[in-house]
Design an enzyme around this catalytic site. Sequence first.
Site, PDB file in Angstrom:
ATOM      1  N   TYR A  15       0.807  -1.222   0.000  1.00 13.47           N
ATOM      2  CA  TYR A  15       0.000   0.000   0.000  1.00 13.47           C
ATOM      3  C   TYR A  15       0.843   1.276   0.000  1.00 13.47           C
ATOM      4  O   TYR A  15       0.306   2.368  -0.173  1.00 13.47           O
ATOM      5  CB  TYR A  15      -0.935   0.020   1.212  1.00 13.47           C
ATOM      6  CG  TYR A  15      -1.899  -1.131   1.241  1.00 13.47           C
ATOM      7  CD1 TYR A  15      -2.946  -1.202   0.330  1.00 13.47           C
ATOM      8  CD2 TYR A  15      -1.768  -2.158   2.160  1.00 13.47           C
ATOM      9  CE1 TYR A  15      -3.828  -2.255   0.336  1.00 13.47           C
ATOM     10  CE2 TYR A  15      -2.647  -3.223   2.177  1.00 13.47           C
ATOM     11  CZ  TYR A  15      -3.673  -3.268   1.269  1.00 13.47           C
ATOM     12  OH  TYR A  15      -4.542  -4.322   1.277  1.00 13.47           O
ATOM     13  N   HIS A  20      -4.472   6.074  -1.633  1.00 15.56           N
ATOM     14  CA  HIS A  20      -5.178   5.911  -0.359  1.00 15.56           C
ATOM     15  C   HIS A  20      -4.256   6.161   0.833  1.00 15.56           C
ATOM     16  O   HIS A  20      -4.737   6.371   1.935  1.00 15.56           O
ATOM     17  CB  HIS A  20      -5.748   4.494  -0.290  1.00 15.56           C
ATOM     18  CG  HIS A  20      -7.143   4.406   0.246  1.00 15.56           C
ATOM     19  ND1 HIS A  20      -8.048   5.447   0.249  1.00 15.56           N
ATOM     20  CD2 HIS A  20      -7.807   3.359   0.804  1.00 15.56           C
ATOM     21  CE1 HIS A  20      -9.188   5.048   0.778  1.00 15.56           C
ATOM     22  NE2 HIS A  20      -9.072   3.792   1.135  1.00 15.56           N
ATOM     23  N   PHE A  64      -5.736  -0.726   9.562  1.00 18.20           N
ATOM     24  CA  PHE A  64      -6.240  -0.619   8.201  1.00 18.20           C
ATOM     25  C   PHE A  64      -7.314   0.474   8.152  1.00 18.20           C
ATOM     26  O   PHE A  64      -7.928   0.809   9.166  1.00 18.20           O
ATOM     27  CB  PHE A  64      -6.766  -1.948   7.638  1.00 18.20           C
ATOM     28  CG  PHE A  64      -5.638  -2.873   7.269  1.00 18.20           C
ATOM     29  CD1 PHE A  64      -4.938  -2.696   6.092  1.00 18.20           C
ATOM     30  CD2 PHE A  64      -5.260  -3.893   8.124  1.00 18.20           C
ATOM     31  CE1 PHE A  64      -3.881  -3.529   5.757  1.00 18.20           C
ATOM     32  CE2 PHE A  64      -4.205  -4.728   7.792  1.00 18.20           C
ATOM     33  CZ  PHE A  64      -3.509  -4.547   6.618  1.00 18.20           C
ATOM     34  N   ASN A  66     -10.352   0.926   7.146  1.00 24.71           N
ATOM     35  CA  ASN A  66     -11.755   0.788   7.539  1.00 24.71           C
ATOM     36  C   ASN A  66     -11.979   0.704   9.044  1.00 24.71           C
ATOM     37  O   ASN A  66     -13.124   0.724   9.491  1.00 24.71           O
ATOM     38  CB  ASN A  66     -12.374  -0.427   6.854  1.00 24.71           C
ATOM     39  CG  ASN A  66     -12.388  -0.274   5.350  1.00 24.71           C
ATOM     40  OD1 ASN A  66     -12.019   0.766   4.814  1.00 24.71           O
ATOM     41  ND2 ASN A  66     -12.814  -1.314   4.668  1.00 24.71           N
ATOM     42  N   ASP A  91      -7.254  11.004   1.775  1.00 27.36           N
ATOM     43  CA  ASP A  91      -7.420  11.217   0.340  1.00 27.36           C
ATOM     44  C   ASP A  91      -8.872  11.581   0.057  1.00 27.36           C
ATOM     45  O   ASP A  91      -9.762  11.267   0.842  1.00 27.36           O
ATOM     46  CB  ASP A  91      -7.027   9.959  -0.443  1.00 27.36           C
ATOM     47  CG  ASP A  91      -7.836   8.750  -0.048  1.00 27.36           C
ATOM     48  OD1 ASP A  91      -7.978   8.483   1.170  1.00 27.36           O
ATOM     49  OD2 ASP A  91      -8.360   8.069  -0.945  1.00 27.36           O
ATOM     50  N   ASN A 112     -14.383   5.269   3.866  1.00 30.58           N
ATOM     51  CA  ASN A 112     -14.551   4.301   4.956  1.00 30.58           C
ATOM     52  C   ASN A 112     -13.724   4.635   6.190  1.00 30.58           C
ATOM     53  O   ASN A 112     -14.122   4.306   7.307  1.00 30.58           O
ATOM     54  CB  ASN A 112     -14.223   2.890   4.458  1.00 30.58           C
ATOM     55  CG  ASN A 112     -15.279   2.371   3.509  1.00 30.58           C
ATOM     56  OD1 ASN A 112     -16.453   2.752   3.595  1.00 30.58           O
ATOM     57  ND2 ASN A 112     -14.873   1.525   2.587  1.00 30.58           N
TER      58      ASN A 112
END
Length: 187
Positions: A15, A20, A64, A66, A91, A112
């Site tokens: 990632y 993101h 993470f 979410n 973002d 999220n």
Amino acid sequence: MKYLVLALGNIGPEYANTRHNIGFMVADYLAAKHDARFELGRHAFTTEIKHKGKTFVLVKPTTFMNLSGKAAAHYLTSLKLEKENMVVVTDDLALPYGKLRLKGKGSAGGHNGLKSIQETIGSDEYARLRFGVDANFPKGRQVDYVLNPFTTDEQIDLPTHIEKAADALLAFGTLGLERAMNLVNTK
């Protein structure tokens, strides 16, 4: 005075440098600029920097995206801070690439990470710095778009945009939300 900068992103090398993870990139820039190193804490990597007599606790959740609300709630409680002293960096697909928008409250806008924070702390009244990543993707490809790196052309200006985002976070703490919004939210 102390401020919590909750930088949103996802942990793991797959990632790194994705759209993101722009929150992580801004926090990494601020830490590097102030010779600070992140250490693993509960629900996040954290470090502190000082600027103009203010302390900024930089937090990169390990939960993470979410589940970012867990880190927000934990650090607001453990640092004994009110949500007015927290700014979230994230973002935003609705803003053109590199455009910054600082607000004191608002909806999650389909994000999220923001949704998790609002559900966990029970309020949408906290500052957030939205970093525009544009929405240049075919219908149904949003996830692929945000989980991919910036394009080669975007990467040319990325360091400048990250520096401006970092300056906006410092302005939030040193000038206050309203004055920082006047500086950041220009056309």
